[in-house]
Design a protein around this motif. Structure first.
Motif, PDB file in Angstrom:
ATOM      1  N   ALA A 136       9.023  31.178   0.805  1.00  0.00           N
ATOM      2  CA  ALA A 136       9.649  29.865   0.740  1.00  0.00           C
ATOM      3  C   ALA A 136       8.575  28.827   0.448  1.00  0.00           C
ATOM      4  O   ALA A 136       7.437  28.942   0.887  1.00  0.00           O
ATOM      5  CB  ALA A 136      10.348  29.536   2.059  1.00  0.00           C
ATOM      6  N   PHE A 137       8.958  27.812  -0.307  1.00  0.00           N
ATOM      7  CA  PHE A 137       8.069  26.704  -0.629  1.00  0.00           C
ATOM      8  C   PHE A 137       8.683  25.442  -0.035  1.00  0.00           C
ATOM      9  O   PHE A 137       9.791  25.052  -0.407  1.00  0.00           O
ATOM     10  CB  PHE A 137       7.927  26.559  -2.146  1.00  0.00           C
ATOM     11  N   TYR A 138       7.984  24.826   0.909  1.00  0.00           N
ATOM     12  CA  TYR A 138       8.466  23.612   1.561  1.00  0.00           C
ATOM     13  C   TYR A 138       7.972  22.404   0.784  1.00  0.00           C
ATOM     14  O   TYR A 138       6.777  22.248   0.556  1.00  0.00           O
ATOM     15  CB  TYR A 138       7.983  23.562   3.010  1.00  0.00           C
ATOM     16  N   LEU A 139       8.897  21.550   0.397  1.00  0.00           N
ATOM     17  CA  LEU A 139       8.574  20.392  -0.432  1.00  0.00           C
ATOM     18  C   LEU A 139       7.810  19.347   0.368  1.00  0.00           C
ATOM     19  O   LEU A 139       8.226  18.960   1.455  1.00  0.00           O
ATOM     20  CB  LEU A 139       9.867  19.786  -0.993  1.00  0.00           C
ATOM     21  N   GLU A 140       6.680  18.906  -0.202  1.00  0.00           N
ATOM     22  CA  GLU A 140       5.881  17.850   0.422  1.00  0.00           C
ATOM     23  C   GLU A 140       6.003  16.538  -0.360  1.00  0.00           C
ATOM     24  O   GLU A 140       6.216  15.492   0.213  1.00  0.00           O
ATOM     25  CB  GLU A 140       4.420  18.290   0.524  1.00  0.00           C
ATOM     26  N   GLU A 141       5.833  16.597  -1.677  1.00  0.00           N
ATOM     27  CA  GLU A 141       5.954  15.427  -2.550  1.00  0.00           C
ATOM     28  C   GLU A 141       6.682  15.821  -3.817  1.00  0.00           C
ATOM     29  O   GLU A 141       6.297  16.808  -4.444  1.00  0.00           O
ATOM     30  CB  GLU A 141       4.580  14.862  -2.926  1.00  0.00           C
ATOM     31  N   ILE A 190      17.290  25.579  -3.925  1.00  0.00           N
ATOM     32  CA  ILE A 190      16.664  24.498  -3.164  1.00  0.00           C
ATOM     33  C   ILE A 190      17.718  24.039  -2.166  1.00  0.00           C
ATOM     34  O   ILE A 190      18.865  23.796  -2.539  1.00  0.00           O
ATOM     35  CB  ILE A 190      16.251  23.307  -4.054  1.00  0.00           C
ATOM     36  N   PHE A 191      17.334  23.942  -0.902  1.00  0.00           N
ATOM     37  CA  PHE A 191      18.283  23.498   0.114  1.00  0.00           C
ATOM     38  C   PHE A 191      17.547  22.751   1.216  1.00  0.00           C
ATOM     39  O   PHE A 191      16.328  22.854   1.359  1.00  0.00           O
ATOM     40  CB  PHE A 191      19.070  24.683   0.687  1.00  0.00           C
ATOM     41  N   GLU A 192      18.306  21.993   1.983  1.00  0.00           N
ATOM     42  CA  GLU A 192      17.749  21.213   3.083  1.00  0.00           C
ATOM     43  C   GLU A 192      17.911  22.022   4.367  1.00  0.00           C
ATOM     44  O   GLU A 192      19.035  22.308   4.789  1.00  0.00           O
ATOM     45  CB  GLU A 192      18.480  19.872   3.192  1.00  0.00           C
ATOM     46  N   VAL A 193      16.794  22.434   4.976  1.00  0.00           N
ATOM     47  CA  VAL A 193      16.860  23.238   6.198  1.00  0.00           C
ATOM     48  C   VAL A 193      17.000  22.369   7.438  1.00  0.00           C
ATOM     49  O   VAL A 193      17.621  22.767   8.411  1.00  0.00           O
ATOM     50  CB  VAL A 193      15.646  24.176   6.358  1.00  0.00           C
ATOM     51  N   GLU A 194      16.409  21.216   7.403  1.00  0.00           N
ATOM     52  CA  GLU A 194      16.518  20.217   8.462  1.00  0.00           C
ATOM     53  C   GLU A 194      16.609  18.872   7.781  1.00  0.00           C
ATOM     54  O   GLU A 194      16.330  18.753   6.598  1.00  0.00           O
ATOM     55  CB  GLU A 194      15.293  20.247   9.387  1.00  0.00           C
ATOM     56  N   ARG A 195      16.964  17.883   8.517  1.00  0.00           N
ATOM     57  CA  ARG A 195      17.089  16.543   7.940  1.00  0.00           C
ATOM     58  C   ARG A 195      15.769  16.138   7.280  1.00  0.00           C
ATOM     59  O   ARG A 195      14.747  15.974   7.939  1.00  0.00           O
ATOM     60  CB  ARG A 195      17.476  15.553   9.023  1.00  0.00           C
ATOM     61  N   GLY A 196      15.797  16.064   5.953  1.00  0.00           N
ATOM     62  CA  GLY A 196      14.625  15.628   5.209  1.00  0.00           C
ATOM     63  C   GLY A 196      13.626  16.721   4.869  1.00  0.00           C
ATOM     64  O   GLY A 196      12.604  16.433   4.267  1.00  0.00           O
ATOM     65  N   GLN A 197      13.878  17.975   5.242  1.00  0.00           N
ATOM     66  CA  GLN A 197      12.964  19.067   4.920  1.00  0.00           C
ATOM     67  C   GLN A 197      13.613  19.983   3.887  1.00  0.00           C
ATOM     68  O   GLN A 197      14.605  20.642   4.167  1.00  0.00           O
ATOM     69  CB  GLN A 197      12.609  19.878   6.162  1.00  0.00           C
ATOM     70  N   TRP A 198      13.049  19.993   2.672  1.00  0.00           N
ATOM     71  CA  TRP A 198      13.602  20.741   1.556  1.00  0.00           C
ATOM     72  C   TRP A 198      12.796  21.995   1.292  1.00  0.00           C
ATOM     73  O   TRP A 198      11.572  21.983   1.368  1.00  0.00           O
ATOM     74  CB  TRP A 198      13.626  19.858   0.308  1.00  0.00           C
ATOM     75  N   VAL A 199      13.497  23.073   0.955  1.00  0.00           N
ATOM     76  CA  VAL A 199      12.863  24.367   0.736  1.00  0.00           C
ATOM     77  C   VAL A 199      13.335  24.943  -0.596  1.00  0.00           C
ATOM     78  O   VAL A 199      14.518  24.850  -0.941  1.00  0.00           O
ATOM     79  CB  VAL A 199      13.228  25.347   1.879  1.00  0.00           C
TER      80      VAL A 199
END
Length: 92
Positions: A25-30, A65-74
């Motif tokens: 998984a790749f967690y979006l930072e910017e 691409i989906f939101e796992v938590e509020r504001g955290q995209w994977v």
């Protein structure tokens, strides 16, 4: 990191999420939120973006691409499942 075009322009944090399936998984930072308009323009055959989920299926891959938590995209990519066409036709 081996990411698809456009997504490789964004900043990601890579983490393994399944040792059995070798899924990364790749967690979006910017940017903090995916640029849905750019995704739709670059990958017009893919679906989603309006409902916190984006899915792209190719012959050899599945991207999500989906939101796992509020504001955290994977972003998750994996090899496409090969499903016999007669099974797919029954669900369409």
């Amino acid at each position: 990191m081996d990411l698809p075009d456009l997504l490789d322009d964004w900043s990601w944090n890579q983490q393994s999420i399944s040792s059995l399936d070798n899924i990364v998984a790749f967690y979006l930072e910017e940017p903090s939120t995916p640029d849905w308009d750019s995704l739709k323009s670059y990958y017009p055959a893919c679906a989603g973006g309006e409902d916190r989920r984006w899915i792209c299926k190719g012959d050899e891959y599945d991207w999500t691409i989906f939101e796992v938590e509020r504001g955290q995209w994977v972003f998750v990519k994996k090899e496409a499942l090969s499903v016999p066409r007669f099974l797919v036709a029954e669900f369409i």
